[in-house]
Structures are given as C-alpha cells and as structure tokens.
Design a protein around this motif. Structure first.
Motif, PDB file in Angstrom:
ATOM      1  N   LYS A  44      -2.262   9.966   1.147  1.00  0.00           N
ATOM      2  CA  LYS A  44      -3.680   9.767   0.856  1.00  0.00           C
ATOM      3  C   LYS A  44      -4.459   9.766   2.176  1.00  0.00           C
ATOM      4  CE  LYS A  44      -2.433   6.598  -2.893  1.00  0.00           C
ATOM      5  NZ  LYS A  44      -2.604   5.224  -3.430  1.00  0.00           N
ATOM      6  N   SER A  59       0.804  -1.223   0.000  1.00  0.00           N
ATOM      7  CA  SER A  59       0.000   0.000   0.000  1.00  0.00           C
ATOM      8  C   SER A  59       0.839   1.276   0.000  1.00  0.00           C
ATOM      9  CB  SER A  59      -0.932   0.009   1.210  1.00  0.00           C
ATOM     10  OG  SER A  59      -0.185  -0.066   2.417  1.00  0.00           O
ATOM     11  N   GLU A  85      -6.314   7.602   3.295  1.00  0.00           N
ATOM     12  CA  GLU A  85      -6.232   6.270   3.921  1.00  0.00           C
ATOM     13  C   GLU A  85      -4.907   6.023   4.628  1.00  0.00           C
ATOM     14  OE1 GLU A  85      -7.069   7.012   0.761  1.00  0.00           O
ATOM     15  OE2 GLU A  85      -6.303   5.481  -0.647  1.00  0.00           O
ATOM     16  N   ASP A  86      -3.962   6.936   4.518  1.00  0.00           N
ATOM     17  CA  ASP A  86      -2.716   6.842   5.288  1.00  0.00           C
ATOM     18  C   ASP A  86      -2.890   7.390   6.711  1.00  0.00           C
ATOM     19  OD1 ASP A  86      -0.977   7.800   2.317  1.00  0.00           O
ATOM     20  OD2 ASP A  86      -1.111   5.781   3.169  1.00  0.00           O
TER      21      ASP A  86
END
Length: 118
Positions: A84, A60, A86-87
C-alpha cells in the motif's frame, strides 16, 4: 557486526517486494532479527521480528508481510505482498539480544527505500 539490507525499490500498490538482510560478525542463528521502517516525518516503527519461536508482526502488516530467515546464509528476508502507499518508507534490518522477555536491538543495517505508488 555488519548488516546489509537490499531489495527495495518502486512498486505499484498491490505489488510485492522481497527485502533481504545479510549479516556478518555475529552468530546469526542465536539472535533475533527484526525489520523496522521509517516514513518521512515519522518515527521509526517496528514491522516484524523472527526468533527461534517464529515471527511476530505489527498489526499494520499482518497477513501481508512474512519474515523468514536462512541461518545457513546468515540472511533474513521480508516478503511484502499487497503493498500500500502507506508502506512507503526506508526499511531497516536489525539484530537483537534477548534481555529477559524483551529484545534489545543493538546493530542496524543502512536501510533500503521502498516506495509504493498509488
């Protein structure tokens, strides 16, 4: 053994941050260092590790994150680019022993919050 992580913060998507983890109490150059993260409601997951053979990464973050170490400063870094949402997570550094072909992480830092806004 003590690990002190720093460098987290709030950044917009596409931005960059560099995390640092200063260690003491262990011969730094002889040990594997790793970064992990834990997002709210999720399990802690591996992000990257660095040994004398170089770095390894979770799929990822490949191509966006770079792990490095400065043995003279007993410090490991995580350069995070193209961030991002999602990080977003608490990022932890850890030091490991090599047991056979595996790494056993036995000491952990306190974590530093990374928040990526969309």
């Amino acid at each position: 053994v003590q690990l002190q992580a720093s460098g987290g913060g709030l950044v917009q998507a596409g931005g960059s941050l560099r995390l640092s983890c200063a260690t003491s109490g262990r011969t730094f150059s002889r040990h594997v260092m790793g970064w992990f993260r834990q997002a709210p409601g999720k399990e802690r997951e591996f992000v990257a590790a660095i040994s004398w053979n170089g770095g390894s990464y979770a799929d990822s973050v490949k191509g966006r994150f770079t792990i490095s170490r400065d043995n003279a400063k007993n410090t490991v870094y995580l350069q995070m680019n193209s961030l991002k949402p999602e990080d977003t997570a608490v990022y932890y550094c850890a030091t490991a022993l090599v047991v056979g072909t595996s790494y056993e992480y036995d000491y952990w830092g306190q974590g530093t919050q990374v928040t990526v806004s969309s």
